[in-house]
Motif scaffolding. Sequence first.
Motif: not given
Length: 952
Positions: A604-616
């Motif tokens: 959303y917003g055309g961005v991404y964290s460029d990191g790693f997230l848990t599924a939760r």
Amino acid sequence: MIKQVQEENLQLEETLISRKDDPRMKHADTQTVVSEKTSNHDVLVNQSFDDKITENDFAPNVPQAVVISDEVIANYSDFDTLNESNELAEDTPATNSKKRLVFPFKVKRKQKKRHSEYSLDELDSKGKIIFGFNVFFNVLKRFVIYLLLIGILFGAMAGGIGAGYFAYLVSKTTPPTREQMAEQINRVDQQSTLYYADGSQIANVRADIVRNVAELQDISQYIIDGLVATEDEYFYEHPGVVPKAILRATLQALLTSGSGTGGSTLTQQLVKQQLLTNDVTFLRKANEILLALRVENHFSKDEILTAYLNISPFGRNNSGDNIAGILSASQGIFGKSPKEVNLPQAAFLVGLPQAPYAYTPYTQTGELQTDQSAGVERMKEVLFRMYRTQKITKEEYESAIAYDITKDFIPTVHRNEERQTYLYQAMMHGAIEQLMRLNIAEKNLTWEQVNADPEWYNEFYYAAEEQLRTGGYRVYTTINKGIYDQLQTSAAEHIDELGATYDGVYTNPDTGEETYYVESVQSGVVVMDNTTGRVLGFVSGTDYENNQIDHAFRMRRSPGSTIKPLAVYGPAIEHNLINPSTVIPDTAFEKVFDDGTTWTPTNYGGVYSDGFLTARTALLRSDNLPAVRVYQEIINQNIPVFDYLQKMGFDVVDSYTKEDTKNLAFSLGGVTTGPTVFEQTRAFTTFANNGKYVDGYFIEKIEDAFGNTVYQHDTQPVDVFSEDTNYLMVDMLRDTNTEGTGRTAAANMAMGGDWIAKSGISENSRDVWYIASTPKITIGTWIGYDNRYVDYTIDINDGFDRESVRIQKYWANLANDLYAKYPDIFGTEQVFAKPDSVQETEVIQSTGTLPGTITVDGTPVSMTSPLVNEVFKTTNPAPALDYRFIFGASEEELQRFWNGYIQQALEALRRQQAAQQNNRSSSSNNNQTNNQNENQNQPTAETTTVAPPTSE
């Protein structure tokens, strides 16, 4: 005149007989008098001679002339023509009158006939008239006799031909069985009715005619007697047809250009209306007679009367509706049952079917006619026929004739606008689809077959619609009237808080026609009971007059991120691809297609964290890129997402197709058409029902006109997810409501409860969703624009806050208003219980794995903290630490994670060593204490990257 002549002849004969003893009559016999037979009497013929009579003129043994007095001759006018030369000179002493000679037939004489034997010259005017009359009478008599004989002959021939033709006409007609006739006779157009869950009426189904069925015992004897006396006096005597009545009607039709008394019995009329077409042909008439006899043979008189009274038209009721059947007529005109009507009212009703719209007291709008005389006169005619056939007494007749029937007509009641609502529209469509399913099953077809063919679907749909409009069905829904009404009130109150209203002029590019339009934010809401699947209430829109689109049950839109738990995370956990602690890259993603085109989704917003997230975390934030990567692996492993969707009740033709599920964009709500709010909401109840799909529905039961249940909702739950998978999903969706994208709704709710939720926004914010459940209830909500002319989206710059904020406040307002009146439906005291097949385990927060030590590029790495509690299946427990623990990560991404982790660990180690050095150089206890506190606050290798703002 003829009689007078006969009497005179008789007198003459008596005179002759009285003279038999006269010497001169010695040889006379009964042939004395010369006569000639005519039509009615004897006329004495005057004989003329050339010479005087001598003795030689008499033949031997021939009687002599008879002497007749003038007195006798004077009484008979025909003697006036006797030759004067034949008079006797002497007078008869006794009578002092002249005598005349009358010669017998067989006298031998010379004679000369002066006139024709058939001449009428000797007759006077009176005689000529008599003669002519007798001739005419005889000729006419013979002509009539000949004509009758010819008529009988031709009649016999015609009868034989007619019988043969009748036999020919019906020879190819297969007589229906009793069951077939019963079905057709009892098949009458009746008005169907929709009901709320408590049995109160929603509305009568709109139909061309309003009809309700009554049994004969519920109909006044006055009505029955009046009908028989007026329409079929010999109803209880004939076998179905009356031949002389048919003949009379035929002759009248021929002689009076179609007018006449009619020759059809009540049975024939019933046959015409229910078993035959309206074609005016000899074949139809022949079949009518045959079927009338057959109906009488298989059904009682009472059954025939009952059917007739239920099918006959009766004009209009006080709302202007066309009505048929005696029950609808008595209720719609007099406001009472047909059992309760008095004699004049019964007579008025009986008179209506002959010309229902000429005799009806009401107009098309339900107003009383200004001139009601036609119906009143017809009523009086019915009363007279009842009196003539001794169905009523003279006193009853006179009293009824004097009765003012017009005062009994009930006042106008204008049509209820209940049919002009979203509720009526939705329930009608639902009932039609249930009848469709029944009809499809009878044809040994499947819903999927018919639904996939638009032409086939429409054929079944329109047939079921007509069936519902005319079948007299009673449709019982699951809709709670109080809940439904409260939802309408709340939606109308808060709809203006959802977005801007636009207007403009649309120009058709093909025709150049201009259309002024207004586009306002629309809303669809569905409230369901999880355990039963019943729809308790809904909102399809807030302005039916200007927008009839059903936004709850018929409109299809992109589901946005609400598809993720159903088609991505749920199936992935079920197949052990992931668990809530699985780490997934939130990095740039690009899909290159065979034609060289690419797809590069973002969050959303055309961005991404460029990191790693848990599924939760990815789910509670509703980030797109982790979902895409999980779905990519689902496709690679051929996990049947389409089957899951089918199990959850989606229309796999119009909502989600198999082709849709093969597309990576499907994981973000990319579909061809999409689901309805109802479909998406009922699918979400699967998580509230321990992984079982309970079919959502709003049509509880359908009864036919005879009270037989033709449809009863009765389906068994369908296993979709195992209980352990389902609980893992429930636990993840809890976080959406408390700390994720649903926290605005949670903050505005007036009630507590164990809620799970999912938000969703489609591409360019065209659709905004929020669905939330307790163990007992699910409320699904959508807002957006219809975009009938120009595309509009929910604009975050229109002054109504962010998309998720406005819809969640709207959702909370509706839920709060509902909870204030109906708290018991929410089940806020219930919780989602963790099954024994699920266990909690402490895992490393950054890896989602058990603590452990691994070697990375020859360097041993030990990971022991920080730890968090996470839920796992007992059959798929927390994984051990592994270099490739990141789901779907590339080698570059793995190296980046581990290099970063090692650098962080080394940096933490350096800071720890520096802190220890500082501690040793400190001589002050206070300094030592401060250094210890500082060391405790230093970041470790487990520090995670700060995530971007919450998004969809």
